[in-house]
Design a protein around this motif. Structure first.
Motif, PDB file in Angstrom:
ATOM      1  N   ARG A  12       0.832  -1.205   0.000  1.00 34.47           N
ATOM      2  CA  ARG A  12       0.000   0.000   0.000  1.00 34.47           C
ATOM      3  C   ARG A  12       0.870   1.258   0.000  1.00 34.47           C
ATOM      4  O   ARG A  12       0.479   2.292  -0.525  1.00 34.47           O
ATOM      5  N   THR A  13       2.049   1.153   0.628  1.00 41.44           N
ATOM      6  CA  THR A  13       3.053   2.208   0.542  1.00 41.44           C
ATOM      7  C   THR A  13       4.230   1.641  -0.224  1.00 41.44           C
ATOM      8  O   THR A  13       4.767   0.597   0.151  1.00 41.44           O
ATOM      9  N   THR A  14       4.628   2.278  -1.307  1.00 37.64           N
ATOM     10  CA  THR A  14       5.651   1.672  -2.163  1.00 37.64           C
ATOM     11  C   THR A  14       6.545   2.722  -2.805  1.00 37.64           C
ATOM     12  O   THR A  14       6.122   3.847  -3.068  1.00 37.64           O
ATOM     13  N   GLY A  15       7.770   2.316  -3.032  1.00 36.15           N
ATOM     14  CA  GLY A  15       8.711   3.118  -3.806  1.00 36.15           C
ATOM     15  C   GLY A  15       9.112   2.383  -5.064  1.00 36.15           C
ATOM     16  O   GLY A  15      10.038   2.792  -5.767  1.00 36.15           O
ATOM     17  N   ALA A  16       8.411   1.285  -5.364  1.00 32.67           N
ATOM     18  CA  ALA A  16       8.773   0.420  -6.487  1.00 32.67           C
ATOM     19  C   ALA A  16       8.302   0.960  -7.832  1.00 32.67           C
ATOM     20  O   ALA A  16       8.741   0.473  -8.870  1.00 32.67           O
ATOM     21  N   LEU A  17       7.410   1.943  -7.825  1.00 32.77           N
ATOM     22  CA  LEU A  17       6.845   2.437  -9.079  1.00 32.77           C
ATOM     23  C   LEU A  17       7.215   3.896  -9.322  1.00 32.77           C
ATOM     24  O   LEU A  17       7.063   4.735  -8.428  1.00 32.77           O
ATOM     25  N   THR A  18       7.689   4.188 -10.510  1.00 32.21           N
ATOM     26  CA  THR A  18       7.870   5.575 -10.942  1.00 32.21           C
ATOM     27  C   THR A  18       6.959   5.884 -12.127  1.00 32.21           C
ATOM     28  O   THR A  18       6.763   7.041 -12.469  1.00 32.21           O
ATOM     29  N   ASN A  19       6.387   4.843 -12.718  1.00 33.38           N
ATOM     30  CA  ASN A  19       5.476   5.017 -13.844  1.00 33.38           C
ATOM     31  C   ASN A  19       4.610   3.768 -13.956  1.00 33.38           C
ATOM     32  O   ASN A  19       5.115   2.649 -13.842  1.00 33.38           O
ATOM     33  N   TYR A  20       3.308   3.951 -14.121  1.00 30.00           N
ATOM     34  CA  TYR A  20       2.409   2.813 -14.305  1.00 30.00           C
ATOM     35  C   TYR A  20       1.838   2.866 -15.710  1.00 30.00           C
ATOM     36  O   TYR A  20       1.067   3.760 -16.044  1.00 30.00           O
ATOM     37  N   ILE A  21       2.244   1.906 -16.545  1.00 26.61           N
ATOM     38  CA  ILE A  21       1.715   1.790 -17.903  1.00 26.61           C
ATOM     39  C   ILE A  21       0.467   0.922 -17.839  1.00 26.61           C
ATOM     40  O   ILE A  21       0.524  -0.253 -17.463  1.00 26.61           O
ATOM     41  N   ILE A  22      -0.661   1.503 -18.179  1.00 25.79           N
ATOM     42  CA  ILE A  22      -1.931   0.796 -18.101  1.00 25.79           C
ATOM     43  C   ILE A  22      -1.920  -0.388 -19.075  1.00 25.79           C
ATOM     44  O   ILE A  22      -1.455  -0.261 -20.220  1.00 25.79           O
ATOM     45  N   PRO A  23      -2.416  -1.569 -18.639  1.00 24.00           N
ATOM     46  CA  PRO A  23      -2.383  -2.759 -19.513  1.00 24.00           C
ATOM     47  C   PRO A  23      -3.119  -2.535 -20.830  1.00 24.00           C
ATOM     48  O   PRO A  23      -4.034  -1.708 -20.928  1.00 24.00           O
ATOM     49  N   ASP A  24      -2.717  -3.272 -21.857  1.00 24.85           N
ATOM     50  CA  ASP A  24      -3.391  -3.214 -23.158  1.00 24.85           C
ATOM     51  C   ASP A  24      -4.866  -3.565 -22.995  1.00 24.85           C
ATOM     52  O   ASP A  24      -5.228  -4.505 -22.274  1.00 24.85           O
ATOM     53  N   GLY A  25      -5.709  -2.815 -23.679  1.00 20.77           N
ATOM     54  CA  GLY A  25      -7.143  -3.071 -23.602  1.00 20.77           C
ATOM     55  C   GLY A  25      -7.829  -2.325 -22.474  1.00 20.77           C
ATOM     56  O   GLY A  25      -9.039  -2.458 -22.281  1.00 20.77           O
ATOM     57  N   PHE A  26      -7.066  -1.524 -21.718  1.00 21.08           N
ATOM     58  CA  PHE A  26      -7.618  -0.732 -20.619  1.00 21.08           C
ATOM     59  C   PHE A  26      -7.330   0.742 -20.891  1.00 21.08           C
ATOM     60  O   PHE A  26      -6.386   1.080 -21.604  1.00 21.08           O
ATOM     61  N   TYR A  27      -8.111   1.627 -20.293  1.00 24.78           N
ATOM     62  CA  TYR A  27      -7.848   3.056 -20.427  1.00 24.78           C
ATOM     63  C   TYR A  27      -8.205   3.768 -19.126  1.00 24.78           C
ATOM     64  O   TYR A  27      -9.071   3.336 -18.363  1.00 24.78           O
ATOM     65  N   LEU A  28      -7.484   4.857 -18.870  1.00 24.75           N
ATOM     66  CA  LEU A  28      -7.649   5.610 -17.630  1.00 24.75           C
ATOM     67  C   LEU A  28      -8.975   6.370 -17.629  1.00 24.75           C
ATOM     68  O   LEU A  28      -9.407   6.901 -18.656  1.00 24.75           O
TER      69      LEU A  28
END
Length: 317
Positions: free
Chosen positions: A147-163
């Motif tokens: 729930r608290t993380t430093g592992a991500l600097t960018n999240y690329i949304i999976p193919d077939g999904f949109y924000l």
């Protein structure tokens, strides 16, 4: 001439009667509409447009089972059903169902798991592979984060999904095309949608990229220590890994290292951020050693005094 004009007017009115209602209806559907649009047609998507049961095809190797609410992937001659799509990042447990005798391997952070678990919850990057002829090839990958993380600097949304929405600390963030920039720290609420199933997904995380703010008291600029080393600034949730002369050891209850030797220390906070330090504690004399030396000196001094006194007595005689 007037007859021809009349025919043209009649034709225009007839065509308007056929197409104008559809145009008006389409405009009515989009004017003032703020919900999601179908990326292929540009039409509004209703939450009720998706199927409530059965399978929805995603591509030539996967589909979504609406009854079980799971993604199903055809992997060679095997099938797996999971509650996560290829490329997805989540904080929840991943549940996996397998077909009989699957020729599948699962890797976590590059290390193969000893068995095929039905549940995965430890943070890490996972890859599921299957045997293709004599080689294993990647079929599905996903990442579990805390729930608290430093592992991500960018999240690329999976193919077939949109924000559909991105908030940072409760404020709207300008959404990139299919990705979310997570370099700035804060509380993110990311909502996205599957264009085939119309199912919404959320990723709510606290992004923390700050490494542990600790101090190695007693270590000089040359990474040498002439006495005990104390680690100050440790916080709840931090984990400390220590080796001395390449063998694992640990801090004492005062967060100190006292024994001479070469040390490697890695401190990891609950977000996964780390700080490391290598140093050497040189040979030194502690309080006990000084007390022991003092006692020896006193004993020697006592012996010397006793010898001097005894010699004086011998001379007097």
């Amino acid at each position: 001439m007037k007859k021809k004009i009349g025919i043209w007017i009649l034709t225009v009115l007839l065509l308007a009667g056929i197409f104008l209602p559809a145009v008006i209806s389409s405009a009515a559907n989009t004017i003032g509409y703020t919900g999601p649009l179908d990326p292929e047609t540009g039409e509004p998507i209703s939450e009720d447009d998706g199927k409530s049961s059965g399978n929805i095809s995603l591509d030539n190797r996967s589909w979504y089972n609406m009854d079980e609410m799971r993604f199903v992937y055809q992997i060679g001659s095997d099938q797996i059903s999971v509650n996560v799509a290829d490329g997805m990042v989540l904080t929840d447990t991943v549940y996996i169902g397998y077909s009989d005798n699957p020729m599948i391997r699962i890797y976590k952070d590059g290390e193969e798991l000893a068995d095929l678990p039905n549940e995965l919850s430890d943070p890490g990057s996972y890859v599921i592979t299957s045997k293709d002829n004599s080689e294993y090839v990647e079929n599905l990958s996903f990442q579990i984060v805390g729930r608290t993380t430093g592992a991500l600097t960018n999240y690329i949304i999976p193919d077939g999904f949109y924000l559909t929405e991105v908030l940072r600390d409760g404020v709207d963030v300008t959404m990139g095309y299919g990705s979310v920039d997570l370099k700035e720290e804060g509380y993110y609420e990311i909502t996205y949608m599957c264009s085939k199933t119309n199912m919404y997904y959320d990723l709510d995380i606290v992004v923390d990229h700050t490494p542990p703010q600790v101090e190695f008291v007693g270590v000089n600029k040359k990474n040498k220590a002439k006495g005990p080393v104390t680690i100050k600034g440790l916080e709840e949730g931090d984990t400390v890994y220590v080796t001395r002369n390449n063998k694992e050891t640990h801090l004492n209850y005062q967060n100190k290292l006292k024994v001479t030797g070469r040390y490697y220390v890695m401190i990891t906070d609950r977000a996964g951020n780390t700080v490391t330090r290598s140093f050497e504690i040189l040979v030194y004399l502690n309080m006990k050693a000084w007390m022991f030396i003092g006692i020896i000196i006193l004993i020697i001094a006592g012996v010397v005094v006793a010898l001097v006194i005894s010699r004086k007595r011998l001379r007097v005689r």
